[in-house]
Every structure is written in structure tokens, then in C-alpha cells.
Write a protein that holds these residues in place. Structure first.
Motif, PDB file in Angstrom:
ATOM      1  N   UNK A 184      41.693  40.223  42.932  1.00 39.07           N
ATOM      2  CA  UNK A 184      40.521  41.167  43.019  1.00 39.07           C
ATOM      3  C   UNK A 184      40.670  42.876  43.697  1.00 39.07           C
ATOM      4  N   UNK A 185      42.011  42.696  44.346  1.00 43.90           N
ATOM      5  CA  UNK A 185      42.341  43.966  44.898  1.00 43.90           C
ATOM      6  C   UNK A 185      41.224  44.258  46.088  1.00 43.90           C
ATOM      7  N   UNK A 186      40.944  43.338  47.149  1.00 43.32           N
ATOM      8  CA  UNK A 186      40.276  43.359  48.265  1.00 43.32           C
ATOM      9  C   UNK A 186      40.956  42.996  49.360  1.00 43.32           C
ATOM     10  N   UNK A 187      40.711  43.803  50.439  1.00 46.08           N
ATOM     11  CA  UNK A 187      41.328  43.642  51.916  1.00 46.08           C
ATOM     12  C   UNK A 187      40.188  43.415  52.769  1.00 46.08           C
ATOM     13  N   UNK A 188      40.399  42.238  53.477  1.00 51.00           N
ATOM     14  CA  UNK A 188      39.452  41.675  54.322  1.00 51.00           C
ATOM     15  C   UNK A 188      39.827  42.265  55.860  1.00 51.00           C
ATOM     16  N   UNK A 189      38.892  42.777  56.400  1.00 49.07           N
ATOM     17  CA  UNK A 189      39.140  43.067  58.027  1.00 49.07           C
ATOM     18  C   UNK A 189      38.099  42.598  58.973  1.00 49.07           C
TER      19      UNK A 189
END
Length: 207
Positions: A184-189
Motif C-alpha cells: 500500500x506504499x505506507x511508512x509507519x513512524x
């Protein structure tokens, strides 16, 4: 030190379980398709950098010079462009691979903080409120004395903390990548990210 960067859109905060089973607050960043729209080299421009483009849009949403710049490099129309110094090894038109970002990497986050409008010194600088007892006066939340109390210069000193605009400023902080969703092209920070939901976020990593 070489850098890599990527643009994204802030999403609503959520929670992810840690290795110890505890829930940790995280902020997902939808990075989508980031394309290199321009490459500068030390031989030609005097420094190395890459300009990245993010956010599909229509031609009417862009000024003509920007439309010409993107079409000249055969890049689909993008709303946001940012130049990242010391980013090299990529060609115009290449996609930013999410494989460059791994769980546990230290990330530098840059965004525009939420605008609060005009605020007083109590909210903006955490000043104390005036006395509420008899004789405390009417303006309990005002700044109080501002001028110099001695000497010949009776003006307001430079840098005095006064009421004014709060927020809506460029903010940079550090965080750690909690999860990378390649599909889904998501980066979790971990933790919070400056800005409101849907705002533009720049993520930079040193390698």
C-alpha cells in the motif's frame, strides 16, 4: 554523507503492537509514487541533488513553468516538488524504492505545523496568569509590563515574547520507522508528525 528522501501525505494516527506486546502510537505516511524529476551534479551545478515529485494532479492546478519543466523531463504532472541535497545515484524518471527504508531506521521528518491563529502569551509561551484576588486587576491574561525599567532605552527589547501568530511553521523532528507497507506504499513512524491530516511530509534518511 549520502541522503535519501521521499514525500508523503500524513494520515490519521493509529497503534501498532511492539515486540513486548504493548501498543505504540504511530503515524502512517502515504508515500505513493515518488518520481525523480530532476538530477543535479557537482560537475554542472556545483553540488549533487535530486528533485522528487509527488501527488498526481491536473494541468490546471500547476503554473505553466512547472508544467513545462515536468513535460520536458517526461514526468507525469505532480503537485509537489522538493529538492534533496546529497541525494545521488538515481536518474530522471526513476521511482523512489521503498526498499531504501527499513524498520528501525532513523528518519528526519519535516512538515508544516498546525496553525493556531493569534494567541496570547499564556498559551504561546506558558506565561503565568495574573492574580485573581482583589487588586489583581482586570487583564488577568495579558502580558504585563513590556518596556525597559532602567536606563535611557525605554523601548521594547528585541526578541521580547509577545502575543502573535502561533503554529503554521516549518518543523523538523526525528523518529523511527515502525513498519513499512510495500503493497500500500505506507511508512509507519513512531509518535506524532507535524501538520494536520493530509498535509505534505518530507522524510529524509542518511545512509
Amino acid at each position: 554523507m549520502e541522503k535519501f528522501g521521499i514525500l508523503g501525505k500524513k494520515m490519521s494516527m493509529t497503534q501498532l503492537p511492539s515486540d513486548m506486546g504493548e501498543l505504540k502510537a504511530v503515524t502512517p505516511i502515504l508515500v505513493g509514487n515518488n518520481v525523480v524529476s530532476q538530477v543535479k551534479t557537482e560537475a554542472k551545478e556545483g553540488y549533487n541533488s535530486c528533485q522528487i515529485a509527488f501527488g498526481d494532479c491536473k494541468e490546471k492546478s500547476l503554473v505553466k513553468p512547472l508544467v513545462g519543466h515536468l513535460k520536458k523531463n517526461n514526468i507525469s504532472l505532480k503537485k509537489h516538488l522538493r529538492e534533496i541535497r546529497d541525494m545521488s545515484g538515481l536518474e530522471v524518471g526513476s521511482q523512489i524504492d521503498l526498499a531504501l527504508f527499513q524498520v528501525g531506521d532513523k528518519i528526519k521528518i519535516t512538515g508544516i505545523s498546525k496553525g493556531k491563529g493569534t494567541e496570547g502569551v499564556i498559551k504561546k509561551y506558558h506565561f503565568s496568569r495574573g492574580r485573581m484576588t482583589h487588586g489583581g486587576g482586570y487583564p488577568h491574561r495579558l502580558i504585563g509590563s513590556m518596556g525597559g525599567g532602567r536606563g535611557t532605552n525605554q523601548g521594547i527589547p528585541k526578541g521580547k515574547k509577545m502575543p502573535g501568530r502561533m503554529g503554521n511553521e516549518k518543523v523538523t523532528k526525528q523518529s523511527t520507522i515502525a513498519k513499512v507497507d510495500q503493497e500500500n506504499k505506507i511508512i509507519f513512524l513512531y509518535g506524532s508528525v507535524p501538520g494536520s491530516r493530509g498535509s505534505l511530509i518530507l522524510l529524509k534518511k542518511n545512509v
